[in-house]
Design an enzyme around this catalytic site. Structure first.
Site, PDB file in Angstrom:
ATOM      1  N   LYS A   1      -7.582  27.170 138.545  1.00 48.37           N
ATOM      2  CA  LYS A   1      -7.477  26.568 139.885  1.00 48.37           C
ATOM      3  C   LYS A   1      -6.229  27.097 140.606  1.00 48.37           C
ATOM      4  CE  LYS A   1      -7.381  22.330 138.120  1.00 48.37           C
ATOM      5  NZ  LYS A   1      -7.473  22.600 136.661  1.00 48.37           N
TER       6      LYS A   1
ATOM      7  N   ARG B   1      -9.670  13.673 140.651  1.00 46.03           N
ATOM      8  CA  ARG B   1      -9.889  13.934 139.232  1.00 46.03           C
ATOM      9  C   ARG B   1     -10.736  12.856 138.577  1.00 46.03           C
ATOM     10  NH1 ARG B   1      -5.466  17.411 137.970  1.00 46.03           N
ATOM     11  NH2 ARG B   1      -5.378  17.838 135.769  1.00 46.03           N
TER      12      ARG B   1
ATOM     13  N   ARG C   1       0.122  30.703 128.608  1.00 44.21           N
ATOM     14  CA  ARG C   1       0.517  30.680 130.020  1.00 44.21           C
ATOM     15  C   ARG C   1       2.034  30.650 130.192  1.00 44.21           C
ATOM     16  NH1 ARG C   1      -1.741  26.212 134.045  1.00 44.21           N
ATOM     17  NH2 ARG C   1      -1.005  24.811 132.397  1.00 44.21           N
TER      18      ARG C   1
ATOM     19  N   ARG D   1       4.917  25.471 130.310  1.00 45.40           N
ATOM     20  CA  ARG D   1       4.790  24.082 130.749  1.00 45.40           C
ATOM     21  C   ARG D   1       4.808  23.147 129.541  1.00 45.40           C
ATOM     22  NH1 ARG D   1       0.111  23.522 135.250  1.00 45.40           N
ATOM     23  NH2 ARG D   1      -0.418  21.725 133.944  1.00 45.40           N
TER      24      ARG D   1
ATOM     25  N   ARG E   1      -5.705  16.664 127.396  1.00 44.68           N
ATOM     26  CA  ARG E   1      -6.089  16.953 128.791  1.00 44.68           C
ATOM     27  C   ARG E   1      -7.570  17.319 128.875  1.00 44.68           C
ATOM     28  NH1 ARG E   1      -1.940  21.436 129.704  1.00 44.68           N
ATOM     29  NH2 ARG E   1      -2.903  21.756 131.742  1.00 44.68           N
TER      30      ARG E   1
END
Ligand code: AP5
Ligand code: MG
Length: 221
Positions: A13, A88, A127, A160, A171
């Protein structure tokens, strides 16, 4: 033009939103980015939401919905917005429909980036992220030119805190339990575009641009 990017954690996203704002005039409204900014500055909101984000849980709707309403008040009605990470769940979806209706607007294009859980784990565990520029990298598939440094600003890249294995699983669970039902809500409205999110970022971006063009033409936007 209001565009929603919806998908599991790590579906791309943020990557696609960054490309869209670079090429088209969009305001990027990412609830995750707003929360992270508040965490960094240790604001009252940041302190309130930290425990949820660290665990990969959803921040309570009353906090998130209010935050988005306030953020939207700062955006002129003429500005095109990309919603990333909000709504969400179905109750946030209904709240956004109501807020947009009050602005005589609606979600014009809803894009679901479909990616399998097995792919997500590899993406998020590699990431790297630049907190100032917001640029997103991957240690193997999209590395920065200089290791550990953002191509744009030269700032140090970070991992992160919620990209730990156990938080990624939490998640993903939240996605399937809370966000996936929201897709049915949009599907029933006949308004959901599914995108194969495991293609390359370039291919996905091309698909998004073409859907955007079609949507603009059909709605005279
Ligand atoms: P948020 O920041 O929204 O995180 P998320 O939804 O979990 O999504 P990510 O940002 O992790 O992934 P992304 O889809 O943006 O992927 P990216 O482009 O970075 O939310 C964080 C937390 O805040 C939540 O857990 C919750 O606690 C709270 N929160 C936020 N919104 C909320 C709300 N509405 N209600 C309640 N709580 C809320 O890409 C990931 C990686 O994949 C990168 O390394 C990238 O290089 C790579 N990649 C991207 N595209 C591709 C591709 N096509 N092929 C291969 N690799 C790719
Ligand atoms: Mg993101």
């Amino acid at each position: 033009m209001n565009l929603l990017l919806i998908g599991p954690p790590g579906s791309g996203k943020g990557t696609q939103a960054k490309r869209l704002i670079a090429e088209k005039k969009f305001k990027h409204l990412s609830t995750g980015d707003i929360f992270r900014e508040n965490l960094k500055k240790k604001t009252e909101l940041g302190l309130k939401v930290q425990k949820y984000i660290d665990q990969g849980a959803l921040v309570p709707d009353e906090i998130t919905v209010k935050m988005v309403e306030l953020a939207l008040k700062e955006v002129s009605k003429e500005t095109s917005v990309i919603f990333d990470g909000f709504p969400r769940n179905t109750s946030q979806g209904k709240a956004l429909d109501k807020t947009l209706k009050e602005r005589n607007q609606k979600l014009d294009l809803i894009l679901y980036l479909e990616v399998a859980d097995s792919e997500i784990i590899g993406r998020l565990s590699g990431r790297l992220w630049a907190p100032k520029s917001g640029c997103i990298y991957h240690i193997k598939t999209n590395p920065p030119k200089v290791a550990g440094r953002c191509d744009k600003t030269g700032e140090s890249l970070v991992v992160r805190k919620d990209d730990k294995k156990e938080v990624i699983s939490a998640r993903l669970k939240v996605f399937w339990e809370n966000t996936h039902p929201l897709l049915h809500y949009y599907e029933k409205q006949g308004n959901l575009n599914k995108i194969h999110g495991e293609k390359s970022p370039d291919e996905i971006f091309k698909t998004i641009l073409s859907l955007l063009e079609n949507s603009r033409n059909s709605q005279n936007l």
